[in-house]
Design a protein around this motif. Structure first.
Motif, PDB file in Angstrom:
ATOM      1  N   ARG A  39       9.710   5.060  -7.204  1.00 16.45           N
ATOM      2  CA  ARG A  39      10.313   3.253  -7.153  1.00 16.45           C
ATOM      3  C   ARG A  39      11.139   3.538  -6.125  1.00 16.45           C
ATOM      4  O   ARG A  39      11.361   2.731  -5.189  1.00 16.45           O
ATOM      5  N   ASP A  88      -1.095  -6.450  -3.459  1.00 22.56           N
ATOM      6  CA  ASP A  88      -1.085  -5.682  -4.968  1.00 22.56           C
ATOM      7  C   ASP A  88      -1.769  -4.557  -4.845  1.00 22.56           C
ATOM      8  O   ASP A  88      -2.754  -4.220  -3.741  1.00 22.56           O
ATOM      9  N   TYR A 127      -2.435   2.960 -17.642  1.00 18.68           N
ATOM     10  CA  TYR A 127      -1.634   1.824 -18.010  1.00 18.68           C
ATOM     11  C   TYR A 127      -0.678   2.097 -19.080  1.00 18.68           C
ATOM     12  O   TYR A 127       0.567   1.859 -19.124  1.00 18.68           O
ATOM     13  N   ARG A 139       3.405   2.144 -17.962  1.00 19.14           N
ATOM     14  CA  ARG A 139       4.420   1.159 -18.729  1.00 19.14           C
ATOM     15  C   ARG A 139       5.380   1.935 -19.264  1.00 19.14           C
ATOM     16  O   ARG A 139       6.435   1.450 -19.057  1.00 19.14           O
ATOM     17  N   GLY A 192       8.007   2.814 -16.936  1.00 18.98           N
ATOM     18  CA  GLY A 192       8.667   1.565 -16.207  1.00 18.98           C
ATOM     19  C   GLY A 192       7.864   0.731 -15.308  1.00 18.98           C
ATOM     20  O   GLY A 192       8.406  -0.030 -14.633  1.00 18.98           O
ATOM     21  N   LEU A 193       6.726   0.834 -14.805  1.00 15.87           N
ATOM     22  CA  LEU A 193       5.757   0.193 -13.997  1.00 15.87           C
ATOM     23  C   LEU A 193       5.361  -0.996 -14.593  1.00 15.87           C
ATOM     24  O   LEU A 193       4.802  -0.936 -15.854  1.00 15.87           O
ATOM     25  N   ASP A 194       5.575  -2.203 -14.083  1.00 11.56           N
ATOM     26  CA  ASP A 194       5.102  -3.236 -14.573  1.00 11.56           C
ATOM     27  C   ASP A 194       3.819  -3.690 -14.295  1.00 11.56           C
ATOM     28  O   ASP A 194       3.036  -4.589 -13.649  1.00 11.56           O
ATOM     29  N   VAL A 241      -0.240  -4.618 -15.185  1.00 12.84           N
ATOM     30  CA  VAL A 241      -1.100  -5.529 -16.049  1.00 12.84           C
ATOM     31  C   VAL A 241      -2.687  -5.057 -15.891  1.00 12.84           C
ATOM     32  O   VAL A 241      -3.188  -4.869 -14.985  1.00 12.84           O
ATOM     33  N   LEU A 250      -0.590  -3.721 -10.347  1.00 14.87           N
ATOM     34  CA  LEU A 250       0.711  -3.565  -9.899  1.00 14.87           C
ATOM     35  C   LEU A 250       0.990  -4.643  -8.612  1.00 14.87           C
ATOM     36  O   LEU A 250       0.395  -4.234  -7.832  1.00 14.87           O
ATOM     37  N   ARG A 251       1.719  -5.532  -8.884  1.00 12.58           N
ATOM     38  CA  ARG A 251       2.176  -6.731  -8.080  1.00 12.58           C
ATOM     39  C   ARG A 251       2.896  -6.028  -6.600  1.00 12.58           C
ATOM     40  O   ARG A 251       3.754  -5.145  -6.851  1.00 12.58           O
TER      41      ARG A 251
END
Length: 496
Positions: A99, A120, A138, A142, A145-147, A149, A166-167
């Motif tokens: 990150r 994305d 997923y 998650r 800490g990854l957002d 979807v 992941l955006r």
């Protein structure tokens, strides 16, 4: 043979080398002029260190002529692979380091005027087994800490059954980045020397680094060469070299180009993305030197792309080499028997540019003593049985390929006057020695068929037109010159 060859770099993309200073003494010498080495050098220079980067070939290395590469925290099922071989705390630490690497790259690119296409990132599945891996990525992501979807909405022209998104990740031209890093480093007094192949490092005080141009003295040396060129710690045997192909295609309608960075979670899936109006298809990952035909793998990519995108016309092919570790986390830190003066960074696997920055920041922190919490976790991880098993399996395969290469050479005597077709190469026995003979651009050259590193018999790469060692990934051009390590010596020329 595939007609789609890597394009040469234009003169406007070339980076002039600095003059070599054999009597100079630096705080830090960086071996390797790729993104990892340049970021490491820049971070040291920003702290006031005197720095020299030594590059065996051209600055940027294999990034020269490559397509745009991803800046992303999501890479297929990489986090899940790490979790399967270690524990969640290490996954969390690795994810935090990546990150910070992504954020550093975005901030640096903006400040340096390097264009980044924001996209994305999507990891997708085409099989039920793959869908289970999507679910696993997923959950692990998650927790780290990854957002992420989960989605079934994957805008691709072939069947998929699930994905995780992941955006706001990105694409960047690696040579734009290399040029900016080099300019900023030189502005701070750093030296970047090309054609300075390192042949050895003596961990004295000061450290003596031997190169093709002479010796260099420094307080410390940091080896950032992909596969380690030093045998200390036997890291060349702890990483596995793999190659993957990328094919760029034109002729696809803009409305049909993918709008995200798509990576498969299955081993034989295809990575798909678009950049500057071109379609990029990646895949065919395999251990270096062990594919029957690299060109056939590129042809397979072309057929696959043509079956899914109307009008897709191959323009050129490019391939890259990565190095994976048994646990999926890069090796970064001090080398054994280096007296705290010799460091390395290797084993980035599919992590790419964010892993390069991750490693560079760790190398600098190891010297300055201001390590972040995630760095301490990485340094003190315990190697668990699944990682040990992966390492044992990789080395067993290496031993098998050593035996296979020699047996095949002894079973294939070469005729003295035999000339391979254009673009072809063959290995066989001449007297009692394996020899490698190829014809490239009308020139036939015969070199030793034995890799100088640990004696593996090389194989011909009919796409890149190189001799590749199936043991630890050393590569040589048709004249036997080193393209990639860990070998620091070329194949001996027997006759032109």
């Amino acid at each position: 043979m595939s007609p789609w060859r890597s394009a040469s770099t234009s003169a406007s993309r070339e980076i002039p080398t600095d003059e070599f200073e054999p009597l100079a003494t630096y705080d830090d010498v960086i071996v390797g002029g790729g993104v990892t080495g340049l970021v490491t050098a820049l971070l040291f220079a920003r702290r006031g260190h005197t720095v020299a980067v030594l590059e065996a070939g051209r600055v940027g290395g294999t990034a020269v002529g490559s397509p745009r590469v991803a800046i992303s925290r999501l890479h297929g099922a990489q986090l899940q692979t790490i979790r399967a071989r270690t524990y969640q705390r290490v996954v969390d630490a690795y994810a935090e380091g990546v990150r910070e690497g992504v954020e550093w790259l975005f901030d640096y690119a903006e400040g340096a005027g390097v264009d980044v296409e924001r996209r994305d990132a999507v990891s997708y599945a085409t099989t039920r087994a793959g869908l289970a891996r999507v679910d696993g990525e997923y959950l692990v992501g998650r927790r780290a800490g990854l957002d992420l979807v989960k989605t079934a909405d994957v805008d691709l022209p072939f069947a998929t059954i699930g994905a995780v998104r992941l955006r706001d990740q990105g694409l960047v031209d690696p040579m734009d980045l290399v040029q900016a890093l080099t300019a900023d480093l030189r502005a701070l007094g750093g030296v970047v020397v090309e054609n300075a192949a390192v042949t050895g490092v003596h961990a004295s005080a000061p450290v003596i680094t031997s190169t093709a141009l002479g010796d260099v003295r420094s307080e410390r040396v940091h080896v950032c060469t992909g596969s380690p060129i030093l045998d200390r710690g036997l890291y060349f045997g702890k990483v596995s070299a793999r190659r993957s192909s990328v094919l760029t295609l034109t002729g696809v309608d803009a409305s049909e180009l993918p709008d995200a960075l798509y990576e498969p979670v299955e081993a034989r899936g295809r990575g798909v993305r678009a950049s500057r109006g071109e379609l990029l298809v990646a895949g065919s990952s395999h251990p270096t030197g062990r594919a029957p035909s690299e060109a056939a793998l590129v042809d397979e990519l072309a057929r696959w792309a043509g079956a899914h995108w109307t009008g897709a016309t191959p323009r050129r092919a490019w391939s890259g080499q990565s190095h994976s570790t048994p646990h999926g986390v890069p090796f970064v830190g001090a080398l054994p028997r280096g007296h705290g003066r010799v460091y390395l960074a290797t084993g980035f696997d599919g992590g790419g540019l964010p892993d390069a920055v991750y490693a560079a920041r760790m190398l600098v922190a190891d010297v300055t003593g201001d390590a972040a919490d995630w760095m301490s976790v990485i340094h003190h991880r315990v190697t668990l049985p699944p990682a040990i098993a992966a390492g044992v399996g990789a080395n067993a395969a290496t031993v098998w390929w050593f035996a296979k290469g020699w047996a095949k050479a002894f079973a294939n005597p070469l005729l003295p006057g035999e000339v391979p077709d254009e673009g072809a190469g063959s290995v066989g026995l001449e007297g009692l020695r394996p020899v490698a003979r190829s014809t490239v651009d009308g020139e036939t050259c015969t070199v030793s068929g034995v890799c100088p590193h640990l004696g593996g018999v090389v194989t011909w790469n009919d796409q890149e037109r190189t001799w590749d060692c199936p043991l630890h990934g050393s590569r040589f051009d048709a004249q036997g010159r080193v393209v990639e390590g860990p070998s620091t010596r070329g194949l001996r020329i027997l006759r032109p």
